[in-house]
Design an enzyme around this catalytic site. Structure first.
Site, mmCIF file in Angstrom:
data_model
loop_
_atom_site.group_PDB
_atom_site.id
_atom_site.type_symbol
_atom_site.label_atom_id
_atom_site.label_comp_id
_atom_site.label_asym_id
_atom_site.label_seq_id
_atom_site.Cartn_x
_atom_site.Cartn_y
_atom_site.Cartn_z
ATOM 1 N N TYR A 15 0.930 -1.151 0.119
ATOM 2 C CA TYR A 15 0.137 0.050 -0.026
ATOM 3 C C TYR A 15 0.885 1.199 0.102
ATOM 4 O O TYR A 15 1.780 1.327 0.946
ATOM 5 C CB TYR A 15 -0.942 0.128 1.308
ATOM 6 C CG TYR A 15 -1.557 1.301 1.771
ATOM 7 C CD1 TYR A 15 -2.378 1.805 0.571
ATOM 8 C CD2 TYR A 15 -1.513 1.575 2.883
ATOM 9 C CE1 TYR A 15 -3.155 2.980 0.875
ATOM 10 C CE2 TYR A 15 -2.258 2.936 3.222
ATOM 11 C CZ TYR A 15 -2.940 3.481 2.315
ATOM 12 O OH TYR A 15 -3.609 4.796 2.596
ATOM 13 N N ASP A 75 -1.088 -5.774 9.759
ATOM 14 C CA ASP A 75 -2.258 -5.051 9.267
ATOM 15 C C ASP A 75 -3.266 -5.651 8.798
ATOM 16 O O ASP A 75 -3.333 -6.443 7.647
ATOM 17 C CB ASP A 75 -1.889 -3.902 8.260
ATOM 18 C CG ASP A 75 -2.625 -3.075 7.764
ATOM 19 O OD1 ASP A 75 -4.038 -3.437 7.829
ATOM 20 O OD2 ASP A 75 -2.646 -1.944 7.524
ATOM 21 N N LYS A 111 -12.479 -0.137 6.718
ATOM 22 C CA LYS A 111 -12.678 -1.086 5.613
ATOM 23 C C LYS A 111 -13.888 -1.825 5.817
ATOM 24 O O LYS A 111 -14.856 -2.120 4.789
ATOM 25 C CB LYS A 111 -11.333 -1.483 5.031
ATOM 26 C CG LYS A 111 -10.248 -0.679 4.932
ATOM 27 C CD LYS A 111 -10.274 0.201 3.850
ATOM 28 C CE LYS A 111 -9.290 1.068 3.837
ATOM 29 N NZ LYS A 111 -9.503 2.319 2.720
ATOM 30 N N ILE A 155 -6.726 -4.598 8.436
ATOM 31 C CA ILE A 155 -7.966 -3.817 8.323
ATOM 32 C C ILE A 155 -8.667 -4.350 7.418
ATOM 33 O O ILE A 155 -10.215 -3.857 7.381
ATOM 34 C CB ILE A 155 -7.348 -2.421 7.890
ATOM 35 C CG1 ILE A 155 -6.811 -2.333 6.638
ATOM 36 C CG2 ILE A 155 -6.532 -1.792 9.247
ATOM 37 C CD1 ILE A 155 -6.461 -0.873 6.163
#
Length: 485
Positions: free
Chosen positions: A155, A240, A279, A242
């Site tokens: 990302y 991460d 998200k 999410i």
């Protein structure tokens, strides 16, 4: 004496952090957003504008959220029914967060992970979105100049979140398409060794599971290898997670929390999870980020740091009530998964019909599109050349792989959950027109040369195409259950 420009004089009055390029806005990833902002597509007001396919938002279940809010007015302190709680919520709250909020978030995290693990509400630290959570962890775990290993592609926002204000570096773990960009023990060891040779101190490994931009999951064996690797090097692991509730097909999501519970030889002090509601629930505007650490000292330090980016108590109060409604949450998770799967399937099938392949994926709000065969030359310059055509002529904001530090040119991330059904169909029509026009697949160079001459022609073609779609009874916006009211 050499004169100094007014701009340089102004910059000298400001800090180096404020005036450097660390935020990363000069990348193609953000340039695509700017192109959309300057000419945003709208079904009726601007049907020839740029369609936003570079923003990973989950807008497919807002009708369920809206229904819950209408049916639960006491959850908000800004309604007649909930105003009696206004004073208690509006006054100062400490940065631990409302107890009912932390308990509800912990329970939601358990549900998303199939109730296979439990989370301690006292280990939950609030932050202003996952952006703030990542920066907070970077401040806790590393000093300026230290580095985190990160598998590629990753990302683009990580360059901002972890590096800009902390001085921390990101060191790539190169993953390749030959094995679907999977993280391997060999790639991890090679990256670590290369960093050592460059005298870069590695303090941790950052993984994104499910992956942004790939939309893929890490399997149990890979996660075990990762945990074993960080333990052998005595470095931290930041996970991460999410996109944990965006999985819409098998295999199921496996959290690192499941792995560390099963592993006997594992130093839990090295394990940290970043989570948010941006998200999975589609609430990026609420700025709800979470750090969950198994390290007591990190929890204590992060909680002190969280005072710079707390979640408003009004938001905590509302979400505590919503997340505690287990019947609603069960329904939401199931329905969101189904709608994401349907949308991703429609999009990838439409692309396949015109010869465009995508990396097989089963999670996330995006997929990884393979346009290598459309490149004039197999370089990142060739990738950007193609991307500019897609942005400026096809009027689609898809994100080029180079902005995700992909090791191979020709890959693009496509976001599919931030639009209604009609916009999706128009986006597919535009791609089809572009790919299937005469000499399309093998003559991108010729297309580029003709772009300026054919600008009006292309614009009129899209206008006719969009008009045709807009006026087709079968594709009327009113027929789509996902169009927002």
């Amino acid at each position: 004496m050499v004169s100094i420009s007014k701009n340089n004089q102004k910059q000298q009055l400001l800090s180096k952090i404020a005036t450097n390029d660390g935020h990363g806005e000069n990348s193609p990833y953000f340039d695509g957003w700017k192109a959309y902002a300057n000419n945003p597509f709208h079904l009726t007001d601007n049907p020839n504008g740029v369609i936003q396919m570079g923003l990973a938002e989950n807008q497919l279940c807002f009708d369920l959220i809206q229904e819950w809010v209408v049916n639960n007015p006491k959850a908000s302190i800004c309604t007649v029914e909930g105003a009696e709680n206004f004073q208690d919520i509006a006054i100062f709250q400490d940065y631990h967060g409302l107890p009912e909020f932390r308990q509800a978030v912990a329970r939601f995290m358990e549900k998303v992970r199939g109730d296979r693990v439990t989370f301690d509400p006292n280990r939950i630290v609030m932050s202003g979105g996952a952006t703030g959570a990542h920066e907070m962890l970077a401040f806790c775990l590393a000093d300026p100049g230290d580095a985190f290993l990160v598998p590629t592609p990753y990302y683009p926002g990580f360059d901002r979140d972890l590096r800009w204000r902390t001085g921390v570096q990101l060191f790539p773990v190169v993953c390749e398409s030959c094995n679907d960009f999977k993280v391997t023990k060999k790639a991890l060891e090679e990256a670590y060794e290369k960093a050592q040779q460059s005298n870069i101190k590695i303090k941790g490994l950052l993984i994104n599971n499910p992956s942004n931009p790939l939309g893929t999951l890490l399997d149990k064996d890979t996660l075990r290898d990762i945990v074993t690797f960080i333990n052998s090097k005595n470095i931290h692991l930041v996970c991460d997670e999410i996109y944990a509730a965006t999985v819409f097909d098998q295999p199921r999501f496996i959290s690192v929390s499941e792995i560390v519970e099963d592993m006997i030889e594992c130093n839990k002090d090295l394990i940290h999870i970043v989570y948010s509601l941006s998200k999975d629930l589609g609430f990026p505007g609420f700025r709800v980020g979470i750090v969950y650490s198994y390290n007591d000292t990190v929890v204590s330090i992060a909680r002190k740091m969280s005072s710079f980016g707390l979640v408003s108590t009004q938001t905590q109060h509302l979400l505590a009530s919503m997340l505690s409604d287990e019947i609603f949450i069960d329904k939401f998770i199931a329905e969101s998964s189904e709608r994401l799967g349907e949308r991703q399937g429609m999009f990838t099938k439409g692309l396949a019909e015109v010869g465009i392949s995508t990396l097989k994926s089963n999670a996330g709000l995006f997929f990884w599109m393979d346009l290598r065969r459309l490149l004039k030359e197999a370089t990142f310059d060739g990738e950007l050349e193609l991307w500019r055509i897609i942005i400026n002529e096809v009027k689609l904001n898809v994100s080029p792989g180079c902005s995700f530090h992909c090791s191979e040119p020709g890959w693009f991330r496509v976001c599919f959950a931030n639009m209604d059904d009609e916009t999706m169909r128009i986006a597919l029509k535009r791609i089809s027109y572009f790919v299937l026009q005469p000499k399309g697949l093998n003559n991108i160079a010729a297309i580029k040369k003709q772009c300026s001459r054919r600008k009006l022609q292309i614009s009129l073609s899209f206008r006719r195409l969009d008009h045709e779609f807009m006026n087709s009874p079968a594709h009327s916006p009113m027929n789509s259950p996902l169009v927002r009211t």
